[in-house]
Design a protein around this motif. Sequence first.
Motif, PDB file in Angstrom:
ATOM      1  N   VAL A  37     -14.849  -9.417  24.274  1.00  0.00           N
ATOM      2  CA  VAL A  37     -14.482 -10.523  23.390  1.00  0.00           C
ATOM      3  C   VAL A  37     -15.744 -11.192  22.853  1.00  0.00           C
ATOM      4  N   GLY A  38     -16.723 -11.373  23.725  1.00  0.00           N
ATOM      5  CA  GLY A  38     -17.973 -11.997  23.308  1.00  0.00           C
ATOM      6  C   GLY A  38     -18.742 -11.179  22.297  1.00  0.00           C
ATOM      7  N   ALA A  39     -18.522  -9.873  22.295  1.00  0.00           N
ATOM      8  CA  ALA A  39     -19.229  -8.985  21.374  1.00  0.00           C
ATOM      9  C   ALA A  39     -18.469  -8.761  20.068  1.00  0.00           C
ATOM     10  N   CYS A  40     -17.237  -9.261  19.981  1.00  0.00           N
ATOM     11  CA  CYS A  40     -16.444  -9.093  18.765  1.00  0.00           C
ATOM     12  C   CYS A  40     -16.945 -10.026  17.659  1.00  0.00           C
ATOM     13  N   ASP A  41     -16.640  -9.636  16.424  1.00  0.00           N
ATOM     14  CA  ASP A  41     -16.901 -10.499  15.269  1.00  0.00           C
ATOM     15  C   ASP A  41     -15.567 -11.014  14.764  1.00  0.00           C
ATOM     16  N   PHE A  42     -15.346 -12.321  14.944  1.00  0.00           N
ATOM     17  CA  PHE A  42     -14.122 -12.973  14.489  1.00  0.00           C
ATOM     18  C   PHE A  42     -14.518 -14.158  13.599  1.00  0.00           C
ATOM     19  N   PRO A  43     -14.870 -13.910  12.352  1.00  0.00           N
ATOM     20  CA  PRO A  43     -15.381 -14.986  11.502  1.00  0.00           C
ATOM     21  C   PRO A  43     -14.373 -16.095  11.211  1.00  0.00           C
ATOM     22  N   ALA A  44     -13.069 -15.800  11.347  1.00  0.00           N
ATOM     23  CA  ALA A  44     -12.044 -16.806  11.051  1.00  0.00           C
ATOM     24  C   ALA A  44     -11.478 -17.462  12.301  1.00  0.00           C
ATOM     25  N   LEU A  45     -11.931 -17.052  13.481  1.00  0.00           N
ATOM     26  CA  LEU A  45     -11.322 -17.523  14.725  1.00  0.00           C
ATOM     27  C   LEU A  45     -11.565 -19.018  14.929  1.00  0.00           C
ATOM     28  N   GLU A  46     -10.471 -19.755  15.056  1.00  0.00           N
ATOM     29  CA  GLU A  46     -10.534 -21.199  15.253  1.00  0.00           C
ATOM     30  C   GLU A  46     -10.242 -21.598  16.689  1.00  0.00           C
ATOM     31  N   LYS A  47      -9.429 -20.802  17.386  1.00  0.00           N
ATOM     32  CA  LYS A  47      -8.998 -21.170  18.738  1.00  0.00           C
ATOM     33  C   LYS A  47      -9.127 -19.971  19.667  1.00  0.00           C
ATOM     34  N   LEU A  48      -9.871 -20.160  20.746  1.00  0.00           N
ATOM     35  CA  LEU A  48     -10.068 -19.106  21.744  1.00  0.00           C
ATOM     36  C   LEU A  48      -9.810 -19.688  23.122  1.00  0.00           C
ATOM     37  N   GLU A  49      -8.935 -19.026  23.882  1.00  0.00           N
ATOM     38  CA  GLU A  49      -8.643 -19.445  25.250  1.00  0.00           C
ATOM     39  C   GLU A  49      -8.670 -18.237  26.170  1.00  0.00           C
ATOM     40  N   LEU A  50      -9.412 -18.366  27.261  1.00  0.00           N
ATOM     41  CA  LEU A  50      -9.508 -17.318  28.261  1.00  0.00           C
ATOM     42  C   LEU A  50      -9.084 -17.870  29.613  1.00  0.00           C
ATOM     43  N   TRP A  51      -8.008 -17.297  30.189  1.00  0.00           N
ATOM     44  CA  TRP A  51      -7.625 -17.619  31.555  1.00  0.00           C
ATOM     45  C   TRP A  51      -8.453 -16.699  32.445  1.00  0.00           C
ATOM     46  N   LEU A  52      -9.531 -17.201  32.990  1.00  0.00           N
ATOM     47  CA  LEU A  52     -10.529 -16.368  33.647  1.00  0.00           C
ATOM     48  C   LEU A  52     -10.078 -15.840  35.004  1.00  0.00           C
ATOM     49  N   GLY A  53      -9.312 -16.641  35.735  1.00  0.00           N
ATOM     50  CA  GLY A  53      -8.746 -16.169  36.986  1.00  0.00           C
ATOM     51  C   GLY A  53      -9.770 -16.012  38.101  1.00  0.00           C
ATOM     52  N   VAL A  54      -9.349 -15.263  39.125  1.00  0.00           N
ATOM     53  CA  VAL A  54     -10.145 -15.157  40.351  1.00  0.00           C
ATOM     54  C   VAL A  54     -10.487 -13.706  40.651  1.00  0.00           C
ATOM     55  N   ASP A  55     -11.511 -13.532  41.470  1.00  0.00           N
ATOM     56  CA  ASP A  55     -12.011 -12.197  41.778  1.00  0.00           C
ATOM     57  C   ASP A  55     -10.970 -11.351  42.507  1.00  0.00           C
ATOM     58  N   ASN A  56     -10.156 -11.982  43.366  1.00  0.00           N
ATOM     59  CA  ASN A  56      -9.152 -11.219  44.121  1.00  0.00           C
ATOM     60  C   ASN A  56      -8.166 -10.491  43.219  1.00  0.00           C
ATOM     61  N   TYR A  57      -8.013 -10.967  41.995  1.00  0.00           N
ATOM     62  CA  TYR A  57      -7.089 -10.338  41.062  1.00  0.00           C
ATOM     63  C   TYR A  57      -7.804  -9.759  39.848  1.00  0.00           C
ATOM     64  N   GLY A  58      -9.049  -9.373  40.050  1.00  0.00           N
ATOM     65  CA  GLY A  58      -9.776  -8.639  39.019  1.00  0.00           C
ATOM     66  C   GLY A  58     -10.727  -9.452  38.179  1.00  0.00           C
ATOM     67  N   GLY A  59     -10.828 -10.759  38.437  1.00  0.00           N
ATOM     68  CA  GLY A  59     -11.696 -11.610  37.630  1.00  0.00           C
ATOM     69  C   GLY A  59     -13.140 -11.544  38.084  1.00  0.00           C
ATOM     70  N   ASN A  60     -13.822 -10.462  37.757  1.00  0.00           N
ATOM     71  CA  ASN A  60     -15.202 -10.252  38.221  1.00  0.00           C
ATOM     72  C   ASN A  60     -16.241 -10.625  37.170  1.00  0.00           C
ATOM     73  N   TRP A  61     -15.880 -11.470  36.232  1.00  0.00           N
ATOM     74  CA  TRP A  61     -16.802 -11.972  35.217  1.00  0.00           C
ATOM     75  C   TRP A  61     -17.877 -12.851  35.867  1.00  0.00           C
ATOM     76  N   THR A  62     -18.941 -13.097  35.121  1.00  0.00           N
ATOM     77  CA  THR A  62     -20.018 -13.965  35.605  1.00  0.00           C
ATOM     78  C   THR A  62     -20.263 -15.087  34.591  1.00  0.00           C
ATOM     79  N   MET A  63     -21.020 -16.083  34.984  1.00  0.00           N
ATOM     80  CA  MET A  63     -21.357 -17.177  34.078  1.00  0.00           C
ATOM     81  C   MET A  63     -22.100 -16.667  32.853  1.00  0.00           C
TER      82      MET A  63
END
Length: 316
Positions: free
Chosen positions: A175-201
């Motif tokens: 998502v961070g690498a996408c180009d969305f020039p018209a995007l006004e609203k972005l929401e990410l339910w990041l969740g927890v590692d136990n259920y696959g949320g292995n993202w970092t800051m």
Amino acid sequence: MTINDHVEEFHGLPVTDFREAEEKGKLPAADATAWRIGLDWDDEQGFAELWQKFLDTVEPERVTALVLGRWFPEEPESLSEALPLILAAADRLPALRALFLGDITFEECEISWIQMCDITPVFAAFPQLEELVVRGASEDYDDKERLGLKPVRHEKLKALRFESGGLPAEIVRAVGACDFPALEKLELWLGVDNYGGNWTMDDLAPFLSGAKLPALTHLGLQDSVFQDQIAALVARAPVVPRLTGLSLSMGAFTDEGAAALLEGQPLTHLKTLDLHHHYLTEGMQQRLRDALPGVAVDLSGAEDPGDNWRYVAISE
């Protein structure tokens, strides 16, 4: 907190369940509603039959919003069984502007069990799409297909939301690498590692800078046990001065995170600050209200700030 009910409104339209409306013989105009297409427990027909019946019954060329419910009758099946049918009908849906993939309640399937697939082809199939919601990602089990996304450019998309109990790092990065020039609203339910949320800051950096999101006015980084750390980043994020809405809700947000926000850059220009489901003391809640008198601050869903076990709103 669980997802108990199907959405009743989508893309500014009331949602109509096609199967129920067709059985009653009361079908609204094709462009007057967001059509929900989904199977029930007792459906003898499969999704392919239901989808074809929908296309043959309504005027698909006038449909502007689709809500995809359960595409499997009982045990979870991959979205790869249903999504190709929708993509194959793209030429019959020229007016489609909004798509919700996975309007599924916890009674039908836990959010962590919803088996998604690579959704990248959606963007090419529907170049006029303005709103996309994706619910589910699947835990990292060998027998489950996970949500996939490759970096894309889409000219028209205005609103994007990923709902998950654990959003994989590869999705956050894509998502961070996408180009969305018209995007006004972005929401990410990041969740927890136990259920696959292995993202970092570090994965959140593109959203906090906003460099590739020139039209962004609402940012949601939600449903994490690390909401305090996210708040500290938001407090100095370059994107914040042009936001009108900010959501740090649904997670383990405490006085530490609130203090970081109040000590950071001004937030008085915001119209909304969503912090619902939090672990703030009453004193800090009042400090936020006093510091942001012109901002609609959502402080509902207060949990016990003294609780040592702090949970997010949506996980399993």
